[in-house]
Design a protein around this motif. Sequence first.
Motif, mmCIF file in Angstrom:
data_model
loop_
_atom_site.group_PDB
_atom_site.id
_atom_site.type_symbol
_atom_site.label_atom_id
_atom_site.label_comp_id
_atom_site.label_asym_id
_atom_site.label_seq_id
_atom_site.Cartn_x
_atom_site.Cartn_y
_atom_site.Cartn_z
ATOM 1 N N ALA A 36 0.846 -1.189 0.000
ATOM 2 C CA ALA A 36 0.000 0.000 0.000
ATOM 3 C C ALA A 36 0.881 1.238 0.000
ATOM 4 N N ALA A 40 -2.011 5.676 2.293
ATOM 5 C CA ALA A 40 -2.899 4.702 2.929
ATOM 6 C C ALA A 40 -2.344 4.255 4.278
ATOM 7 N N SER A 44 -4.208 4.871 7.928
ATOM 8 C CA SER A 44 -4.522 3.799 8.868
ATOM 9 C C SER A 44 -3.850 4.032 10.215
#
Length: 123
Positions: A36, A40, A44
Amino acid sequence: MTRNAKINTLLLFLVAALAVLPLALGLGDDKEEPFAGADAQAESAITELKPDYKPWFSPLYEPPSGEVESALFALQAALGAGVLAYYFGVRKGRRQGLAQAAAAAAGPDGSASGSAAPTAAES
């Protein structure tokens, strides 16, 4: 093999190793999305640390899927590479053109030819 060729070959192998080793060693297999992007991963991490966080801004355009987002990123990278390649090609072409013009002005024997128009300083 010349010294430059050896260095270029070594650099090519190092770049290939950087691309292949993470895949061969299975780095990131424990993650849901092993490769990723940094955005991203940051998102997160932020939601993990502070679940009620609200972003200050929202994107102007949100692609419908991850595949479309990847395709747009690849298109952007290709356009940028094309612009850079064009710029460096034009620069090299101009430099070669100036060198050819200087060689033509010097004449076949290497001295300045008399057929060139006089400059402002000469007239």
